[in-house]
Design a protein around this motif. Structure first.
Motif, short mmCIF file in Angstrom:
data_model
loop_
_atom_site.label_atom_id
_atom_site.label_comp_id
_atom_site.label_asym_id
_atom_site.label_seq_id
_atom_site.Cartn_x
_atom_site.Cartn_y
_atom_site.Cartn_z
N THR A 134 0.84 -1.19 0.00
CA THR A 134 0.00 0.00 0.00
C THR A 134 0.88 1.24 0.00
OG1 THR A 134 -0.12 -0.12 2.42
CG2 THR A 134 -1.91 -1.12 1.19
N VAL A 135 0.36 2.32 -0.57
CA VAL A 135 1.09 3.60 -0.59
C VAL A 135 0.19 4.70 -0.08
CG1 VAL A 135 2.59 2.94 -2.50
CG2 VAL A 135 0.44 4.12 -2.98
N HIS A 136 0.79 5.73 0.51
CA HIS A 136 0.03 6.88 0.94
C HIS A 136 -0.44 7.66 -0.28
CE1 HIS A 136 -0.74 10.86 2.81
NE2 HIS A 136 -1.18 10.09 3.80
N ALA A 137 -1.59 8.30 -0.13
CA ALA A 137 -2.18 9.02 -1.27
C ALA A 137 -1.30 10.15 -1.78
CB ALA A 137 -3.55 9.57 -0.87
N SER A 138 -0.36 10.62 -0.96
CA SER A 138 0.53 11.69 -1.40
C SER A 138 1.57 11.20 -2.41
CB SER A 138 1.25 12.31 -0.20
OG SER A 138 2.07 11.33 0.46
N ALA A 195 1.65 1.32 13.32
CA ALA A 195 2.13 1.69 11.99
C ALA A 195 1.08 2.47 11.22
CB ALA A 195 2.53 0.43 11.22
N ALA A 196 -0.18 2.08 11.37
CA ALA A 196 -1.26 2.73 10.62
C ALA A 196 -1.37 4.21 10.95
CB ALA A 196 -2.58 2.02 10.90
N LYS A 197 -1.12 4.58 12.21
CA LYS A 197 -1.25 5.99 12.60
C LYS A 197 -0.30 6.87 11.79
CE LYS A 197 -2.50 4.76 17.35
NZ LYS A 197 -2.05 4.77 18.77
N ASP A 198 0.96 6.47 11.72
CA ASP A 198 1.93 7.26 10.97
C ASP A 198 1.72 7.14 9.46
OD1 ASP A 198 3.09 8.28 13.20
OD2 ASP A 198 5.05 7.34 12.93
N PHE A 199 1.30 5.97 9.03
CA PHE A 199 1.09 5.75 7.60
C PHE A 199 -0.06 6.61 7.10
CE2 PHE A 199 -0.46 2.66 4.17
CZ PHE A 199 0.42 3.16 3.21
N LEU A 200 -1.17 6.61 7.81
CA LEU A 200 -2.31 7.42 7.40
C LEU A 200 -2.00 8.91 7.46
CD1 LEU A 200 -5.20 5.43 9.14
CD2 LEU A 200 -4.72 5.55 6.69
N GLY A 202 0.85 10.09 6.67
CA GLY A 202 1.82 10.37 5.63
C GLY A 202 3.25 10.50 6.09
N ARG A 203 3.52 10.09 7.34
CA ARG A 203 4.89 10.18 7.85
C ARG A 203 5.77 9.05 7.31
NH1 ARG A 203 2.12 12.75 12.21
NH2 ARG A 203 1.43 10.77 13.11
N VAL A 204 5.15 7.96 6.86
CA VAL A 204 5.83 6.93 6.07
C VAL A 204 5.03 6.76 4.78
CG1 VAL A 204 7.03 5.65 7.89
CG2 VAL A 204 4.63 5.16 7.43
N GLN A 205 5.71 6.39 3.71
CA GLN A 205 5.06 6.50 2.40
C GLN A 205 4.50 5.19 1.85
OE1 GLN A 205 8.05 8.26 3.13
NE2 GLN A 205 6.62 9.95 3.54
N TYR A 206 5.07 4.06 2.24
CA TYR A 206 4.49 2.80 1.76
C TYR A 206 4.72 1.70 2.78
CZ TYR A 206 9.12 1.14 0.03
OH TYR A 206 10.41 0.74 -0.09
N TYR A 207 4.07 0.54 2.53
CA TYR A 207 3.91 -0.40 3.63
C TYR A 207 3.39 -1.72 3.09
CZ TYR A 207 1.81 -1.66 8.27
OH TYR A 207 1.45 -2.25 9.46
N PHE A 208 4.08 -2.81 3.38
CA PHE A 208 3.53 -4.14 3.12
C PHE A 208 2.68 -4.49 4.35
CE2 PHE A 208 6.81 -4.39 -0.10
CZ PHE A 208 6.22 -5.15 -1.09
#
Length: 330
Positions: A134-138, A195-200, A202-208
């Motif tokens: 998954t990737v952040h919308a940014s 992990a989801a908090k930072d991912f949503l 946008g502090r991290v950009q992608y995620y398996f």
């Protein structure tokens, strides 16, 4: 058979803990009203936590005794695993663990002191399901190739999340970066919820990410699902292509969760727990709950889980060696 011979045979049978002893153990487990703990090495709120709590509620109905989930996040599940290993092998302390706990952690983390084959008792498989890239919308990427191009255009500026160092999401991320020649930063967390908090944000950009988390996060519109790390498309995500379809090889390893207890559990107790889990995991309500998160509820015998643990350990070991990963300190 003489009376003396019969008496000696019965005494030998009882002394050896034969069928009578096993039957007695089965009938005594669980003690009515005594709580069974399912220890989870992840923070509350993630997909694995939801699965564990759903199963715990159904298991309590089947066994007619309280069953609770205790979250012990941190150290990539090591704290939870060690707590279970130290517990009395009486069936009242169990662990619901992703395959990374028994197949990857012992091969990637310097802090791991447990041997999954010596220190744990397999009870039953719980679920199977893929990880999803998954990737952040940014991030302006709609497929794997576009993500790779974007990262290469921004070397050292992007980070990928994981459930923790040494977990499957970390190794997938590392394998992805190595194969594509990417300069990225690994950011480990204490579980999917953290992990989801930072991912949503946008502090991290992608995620398996685990499929249930990926689906939930994508529903917010803040992230997109680019690929399923599996040999075939998920029936629950038919429009999401696999990593293999998009040219990334070796990212289709099995991902599953299972129930374990401490070593040296009595076989009768293991059999009782296994029978109850088989019943719970076959319930239509359980299968539907797991299906909504793109996981398949699936049980097994203790021996089948032992064999699956060994096979997955060996498969991940091969990948870890090929990547040249060494045991890391957290």
């Amino acid at each position: 058979m003489s009376a003396g011979t019969s008496r000696r045979s019965v005494l030998a049978w009882l002394a050896g803990g034969g069928a009578f002893a096993a039957l007695a153990q089965t009938s005594a487990f669980p003690e009515k009203g005594r709580t069974i703990r399912i220890v989870l090495g992840l923070a509350a709120g993630g997909a694995s936590d939801a699965q564990a709590r759903f199963v715990a509620n159904k298991l309590a109905e089947v066994l007619q005794t309280p069953v609770i989930v205790e979250n012990r996040p941190g150290a990539s599940f090591i704290l939870a695993t060690e707590e279970v290993i130290r517990a009395a092998p009486d069936g009242y302390t169990l662990m619901y663990a992703p395959s990374s706990v028994v197949a990857q952690n012992p091969q990637t983390l310097a802090q791991v002191r447990y041997d999954p084959f010596r220190d744990l008792t397999p009870i039953s498989l719980g679920a199977r399901g893929p990880l999803v890239l998954t990737v952040h919308a940014s991030v302006p990427a709609r497929n794997v190739q576009e993500l790779v191009a974007y990262i290469k255009a921004n070397p050292g500026k992007l980070g990928y999340a994981s459930f923790g160092t040494g977990t499957s999401s970390h190794i997938y991320g590392e394998a992805f970066a190595r194969q594509a020649g990417l300069d990225v930063v690994h950011v480990p967390y204490k579980g999917g919820a953290d992990a989801a908090k930072d991912f949503l944000a946008g502090r991290v950009q992608y995620y398996f990410d685990a499929a249930p988390n990926a689906i939930q996060n994508a529903a917010t519109g803040k992230v997109r699902m680019l690929a399923v790390a599996a040999p075939r498309r998920s029936p629950m995500l038919p429009d999401v292509p696999t990593t293999t379809e998009q040219g990334m090889r070796g990212l289709d390893m099995p991902s599953w969760l299972g129930f374990y207890g401490p070593a040296r559990m009595p076989s009768a107790v293991v059999d009782s727990l296994n029978a109850a889990l088989v019943q719970v995991l076959a319930m239509p309500a359980t299968r539907e709950f797991f299906r909504q998160g793109a996981y398949e509820a699936e049980s097994s015998s203790p021996q089948q889980l032992r064999e699956l643990t060994r096979a997955t350990y060996d498969q991940w070991g091969d990948i870890i060696r090929r990547l040249g990963l060494t045991k890391q300190s957290q």
